[in-house]
Each structure stands twice: as structure tokens, then as C-alpha cells.
Design an enzyme around this catalytic site. Structure first.
Site, PDB file in Angstrom:
ATOM      1  N   LYS A  51      -6.045  14.748  -5.612  1.00 30.01           N
ATOM      2  CA  LYS A  51      -6.874  14.123  -4.567  1.00 30.01           C
ATOM      3  C   LYS A  51      -5.933  13.315  -3.682  1.00 30.01           C
ATOM      4  CE  LYS A  51     -10.929  13.856  -2.803  1.00 30.01           C
ATOM      5  NZ  LYS A  51     -11.533  15.069  -2.240  1.00 30.01           N
ATOM      6  N   SER A  99     -15.264  19.105  -0.989  1.00 29.48           N
ATOM      7  CA  SER A  99     -15.695  17.822  -1.535  1.00 29.48           C
ATOM      8  C   SER A  99     -17.226  17.726  -1.500  1.00 29.48           C
ATOM      9  CB  SER A  99     -15.035  16.663  -0.789  1.00 29.48           C
ATOM     10  OG  SER A  99     -13.701  16.509  -1.215  1.00 29.48           O
TER      11      SER A  99
END
Length: 612
Positions: free
Chosen positions: A203, A407
């Protein structure tokens, strides 16, 4: 939790001023509206009967601004500036016009005039390419013409049978890249302590706060999906142009040598390289196109019909009453709570559109057309729960991914009955992060002491003028771990995978569509039409009618956009491409700050996905 919540105040202040200016414009709307509508009535009476389509003409594909899945309400200032390269064109309008013209005997050729197309993803380009292939199957010629071609424009131009370029023009193909500004040293210099929490080592949205360069892990991940995206682009160009595999990369890498050989003549170099067929100025291009079209007007120009006029004057065959309906609901832009605005998808708006679809007579299935990098956790969950409610009523739900569905965008998609994506779609990025800055070092440096009392241990939590204490760190860590665990679990359940399998491909990793299919995040590769057909098949219907449930625009919005176009037509416009690009670049971070509206400041977002 986002840095924008704490240090974005200054920038939000700037944005507030800009929005205030935008709202001020509406003061003049009533006066302008009166003049506008009087003019509209006069023009409307004068043109009550639209001129019929010519018996022989070219269909001109001349999209303006950016390609979109759904138009969103803009602030008044943005709407007024729509003529400055900030306009929008429906992707489906382009593809439908091309496909409809393939079987229309009045349309003798397809002309790609792409100069006004300011931005287009590779995934959207492949959707239009498919429509062009359908047109080419009719054996009608396809011609592309431009003074120059930007990289996104050339993807479409390359599909033409003949590519025309102005003798002083260029083909601006240079490849894809992801470059970000790393600010760890800057933060150290200004004495800001950045506290970063993340679940998933990939991430990477937080890397710029932690490093001064891209990590080796991130370099590998980005290189994988970026090279895949470039392969999609270059293959589409090379196949259409009859070039060997790898030719486009070789041409770009040898650009200095090739340009020297052409004595600095860029257009001639592009001709020699095989990227264009003819160097022609405006008059020569018009003559060459006229020969292909087989019709000219009184001034000797080729006869062409712009695709929006063509759509307005041609109608698809009406389906019999009672035909099953497949509803298409677009979800485009960063996800925010509330109503859609400024190019962002509001959860309340999307839910209302889903409810509108559910109330349709003869509804058989729903297709979610997702083009979003994610955003607010709360907004994502609100939309996902509505999707689950529709499925509980027995409605098949199919997701069609456009340029990106990552996401929060993937969070919404995970429970669908089927997920379709283009090979160039960017998806995945399953991870959660939080960033919290504190300024205690700066306060110490300037001699400011912070002290006081509180009624509980948490009274001083999340104060940017005090160090982050261990208890607060534990709270943030616990929250993002919980969100991530929920994310993994819902993907595992929705995709029929084990938690271990999802964990292996999650961790914030970004995938292109083809790789996402290989690892189980996507079911099939294809465009919106494929997804609609799949939804109909799941519903058990052989004949159906597709209906798009888009965001309605107010009369004020439409008026301001039309006024902006009229001002542009009158010459009151910003002609500088550089200035327009600067304004667009400035607007992006301001809009990003405007998107930070989650009530808990929790976000699932893929910043890398919007880099192209």
C-alpha cells in the site's frame, strides 16, 4: 485517516476561495439566463425542423474534453470553463455512434478528428477500438486527421486505414510512467513528524512520507502492471499499423537518432517510421477525405456529420413493450459520502440510481460500470450494502470495470455475480492506510510549549501540536487492521476464495485486468457490451434493452456549460495549451482535498491508479 484532514486546512482554504468565486458567478445567472433563453427560443423557432442527414457523408468522431462514463454536476465556475478543454463526452455516445453507422448506407466513411480529445485511458481507447473494428468490418474506410496526435489520441488514430498528419505536426507517443514526489527530506527540513499506519506492504500511497525514493518492492509492483498496460497499448498500435512486435518501443527509444536522420523534421520521421501514412495540410486533408467519402459541399469540403448530431437524428430499433431491461448504473470518480459533485461519485446519488433502476418495469439485471480509484470507506460500504440488498431480491448484478476499479472501487465490485474488466483496467489495491502528521519538533524549534489538562487519557489524542502517544497509535492501528480484515473477508466470500488466497494477492498490490483475471479478482475480459450480455444471460433472457441510469444535470448546470461553449466560440477563451494544462494540474490536488469527506477520515484509495 488522511493527512489532508490535519494539514489540508490551508489548501482547503484556497479551494474554498475558488468555490466562493464559483458560487458568486451564480449571482449573474438569472440575468444571463433571461438573455440565453430568449436567444434559445429564437434559434429554436428558426431551427424547429433539423436538417435531414445527407444521403452520403462521413461520420465525424470529434469528442471534446475527457471521456466519461457519467457526467457529474460541477461547481458553477467549472461548468462555465467547460469550453477550455474541461468538457466531457460520454464514452457510450462515441461507441454507439460508430457501431450504428456501420450498417447505415448514408455513412460512407469514418473520420477520426481527435484534436479536442483532452484525455482518455487506454482501457477506454480499447473500447472505442472495438467499435472501430465493427465499422471496418463493413468495408468502409476509416481516416484519422490531425495537426498532431497526443499519445492517447494516437491509440485511436492508429486504428484508421489512413493516418493523416500535418507537415509541421508530431505523434507524441513516449510511453507510460509513474513518477511521484517523495517528501521525507522536506518533512524533516520543516520539522514535521509523519506517523504512518498501513496494512499491506504494497500500500504504497504512504511511501512519499517515509522515503526519498521508490522502494524496490514498489518498483517491481509498478513495473509489472505498467509494462502490462504499455503492452496493451503498443500491441493495439502495432497490430493496426502492421508493425512488428516491439517496434513502437524501438521507435521511441531511437527517437534522437531517427530525428537526426530526418534532419530534425519530426513529421517526416513519423512518416518514415510507419506511424502515419500521409503528410497533408488542412486543404490537402480535406481533399483526400472527400475522395474517400464521395461527397462534397458547395465549398468543396467533404460532407461530414458530427457523431452527436448523428445520434440525435438516428434512433435504434425500438424493442417491443415488455422487453426485459438491463440497467446500467455508472460509478465514476472518487467515492464520497452524500451527493455526487465535481467529478466524484456520491454514495447517496449512486444508491438513488440503484433504487431508480430497481423500480423499473421488466428489470432483469443490473450492470455496475465502475471507473473509480476508491475513496471514502463509509461511501464504499453504503454502496456495497445496497448492491447486496439488490442481490437479495434475486437480481443478477454484474460489474464492468472501465479504466480503474481499485481499492474502494474493488470493494464495491467484490460481491457481484460476475466481474468483467479490460486487459488494461487497473484494479486490486486491496489495502488500508492512515497518515497523521504532528509538529512538536517545529514547536520546540520556535519556542512554543503546549501544556494543559484533560478529563481522560484520550483528551489530547490526535493533536497535531503534540507527539503521537502510544495509546493513539494503538487505536489507529486497531481500526485499520479491522477495516483491512473486513476487506479481505468480503473479497474472499464474494469471489469464493480462501482468506489465505486473497491475502496473498492483496496487501495493496495493483493489478492490470489480465493479471487480475489470472489471480481470481476478475472473471472475464471484455467491455461494457460483454458485461451487459453476461448480465442478461444470468437473468435468463435472450432479448433485452439496456438503459443507462445517469446523474441528472440541473438546468443551471446545462445553462452554464452552454454559456461557456458560447464564450469559447466567441473567442473569449484560454488558447494556451500550456496554461490549460497548468490549470488542470492545479485542479487535481485541490479536488483530491475536496474528496476527503469520510466521517471517520478513513479511505481506501489507489493514488497510483490515477497517475496515467
Amino acid at each position: 485517516m488522511s493527512v489532508g484532514h490535519f494539514v489540508g486546512g490551508f489548501f482547503r482554504g484556497i479551494w474554498a476561495v475558488l468555490k466562493g468565486l464559483s458560487r458568486a458567478i451564480t449571482v449573474f445567472v438569472p440575468l444571463l439566463a433571461f438573455a440565453f433563453f430568449v436567444t434559445a427560443i429564437v434559434v429554436g423557432l428558426r431551427n424547429a425542423q433539423p436538417e435531414p442527414l445527407p444521403e452520403k457523408a462521413a461520420l465525424v468522431i470529434n469528442p471534446q474534453g475527457v471521456l466519461v462514463e457519467d457526467r457529474k454536476p460541477k461547481a458553477p465556475f467549472e461548468a462555465l470553463m467547460a469550453s477550455e478543454g474541461m468538457g466531457e463526452t460520454y464514452l457510450l455516445d462515441v461507441t454507439r455512434a460508430i457501431k450504428r453507422a456501420a450498417d447505415d448506407d448514408r455513412i460512407t466513411a469514418l473520420v477520426l478528428d481527435l484534436q479536442g480529445l483532452m484525455a482518455m485511458s487506454t482501457s477506454h481507447g480499447l473500447e472505442i477500438k472495438s467499435a472501430i473494428d465493427t465499422f471496418k468490418a463493413s468495408k468502409k474506410p476509416v481516416i484519422a486527421t490531425a495537426d498532431w496526435y497526443a499519445q492517447h489520441q494516437y491509440l485511436l488514430a492508429a486504428q484508421a486505414d489512413q493516418v493523416l498528419l500535418h507537415p509541421q505536426g508530431d505523434v507524441g507517443v513516449q510511453g507510460f510512467g509513474v513518477y511521484r514526489s517523495y517528501i521525507k527530506q522536506l518533512l524533516d527540513n520543516v520539522m514535521v513528524s509523519m506517523h504512518v499506519f498501513r496494512v499491506g506492504e504494497n500500500k504504497s500511497a504512504v511511501e512519499p512520507y517515509l522515503r526519498d525514493d521508490m522502494s524496490d518492492t514498489e518498483r517491481l509492483v509498478v513495473s509489472r502492471w505498467l509494462n502490462g498496460l504499455w503492452l496493451n497499448y503498443s500491441e493495439a498500435v502495432e497490430t493496426a499499423r502492421g508493425l512488428d512486435a516491439g517496434s513502437l518501443t524501438a521507435i521511441i527509444n531511437a527517437f534522437p537518432e531517427r530525428l537526426d536522420a530526418a534532419k530534425g523534421n519530426v513529421a517526416a520521421m513519423m512518416l518514415t517510421a510507419g506511424l502515419v501514412d500521409v503528410l497533408a495540410d488542412h486543404a490537402e486533408s480535406d481533399r483526400l477525405i472527400a475522395e474517400q467519402v464521395g461527397a462534397t459541399d458547395d465549398d468543396g469540403h467533404y460532407v461530414g456529420v458530427e457523431f452527436m448530431r448523428y445520434l440525435a437524428q438516428t434512433y435504434p430499433e425500438r424493442k417491443p413493450e415488455g422487453t426485459p431491461v438491463v440497467a446500467i448504473v455508472p460509478i465514476e470518480g472518487e467515492l464520497i459520502p452524500g451527493e455526487s459533485a465535481n467529478g466524484m461519485a456520491g454514495s447517496d446519488t449512486v444508491v438513488a440510481q440503484l433504487e431508480q433502476a430497481a423500480e423499473m418495469d421488466n428489470l432483469s439485471a443490473i450492470v455496475l460500470r465502475i471507473n473509480s480509484p476508491g475513496g471514502s470507506v463509509f461511501a464504499s460500504e453504503v454502496i456495497r450494502r445496497k448492491v447486496l440488498a439488490l442481490k437479495a431480491e434475486g437480481l443478477p448484478v454484474v460489474v464492468s470495470m472501465a479504466s480503474m476499479a481499485a481499492s474502494g472501487g474493488y470493494y464495491i465490485a467484490a460481491d457481484a455475480d460476475q466481474i468483467w474488466a479490460q486487459p488494461a483496467t487497473i484494479t486490486g489495491s486491496i489495502g488500508v492506510f492512515a497518515v497523521f502528521p504532528t509538529f512538536e519538533k517545529l514547536y520546540d524549534y520556535v519556542g512554543v510549549n503546549v501544556d494543559g489538562v484533560g478529563t481522560t487519557d484520550r483528551a489530547s489524542s490526535f493533536r497535531p501540536d503534540m507527539p503521537l502517544d502510544e495509546g493513539t497509535s494503538r487505536i489507529v492501528t486497531s481500526v485499520i487492521k479491522h477495516i483491512y480484515a473486513d476487506f479481505i473477508a468480503l473479497v474472499a466470500e464474494g469471489r469464493g476464495m480462501t482468506l489465505e488466497a486473497v491475502t496473498e494477492i492483496a496487501g495493496g498490490k495493483v493489478w492490470n485486468g489480465a493479471d487480475a483475471k489470472a489471480v481470481g479478482l476478475v472473471d472475464e475480459l471484455g467491455g461494457i457490451d460483454d458485461a451487459i450480455a453476461a448480465a442478461a444471460a444470468l437473468a435468463g433472457v435472450d432479448v433485452w434493452e439496456g438503459r443507462i441510469i445517469g446523474t441528472p444535470l440541473s438546468p443551471e448546470q446545462l445553462f452554464l456549460e452552454e454559456l461557456g461553449r458560447q464564450l469559447g466560440t466567441a473567442g473569449v477563451s484560454i488558447k494556451s495549451t500550456t496554461l490549460r494544462a497548468f490549470m488542470s494540474t492545479l485542479a487535481q490536488p485541490l479536488r483530491a482535498l475536496d474528496a476527503l469527506q469520510d466521517p471517520r477520515n478513513m479511505y481506501m484509495n489507489c493514488f497510483e491508479c490515477t497517475a496515467l
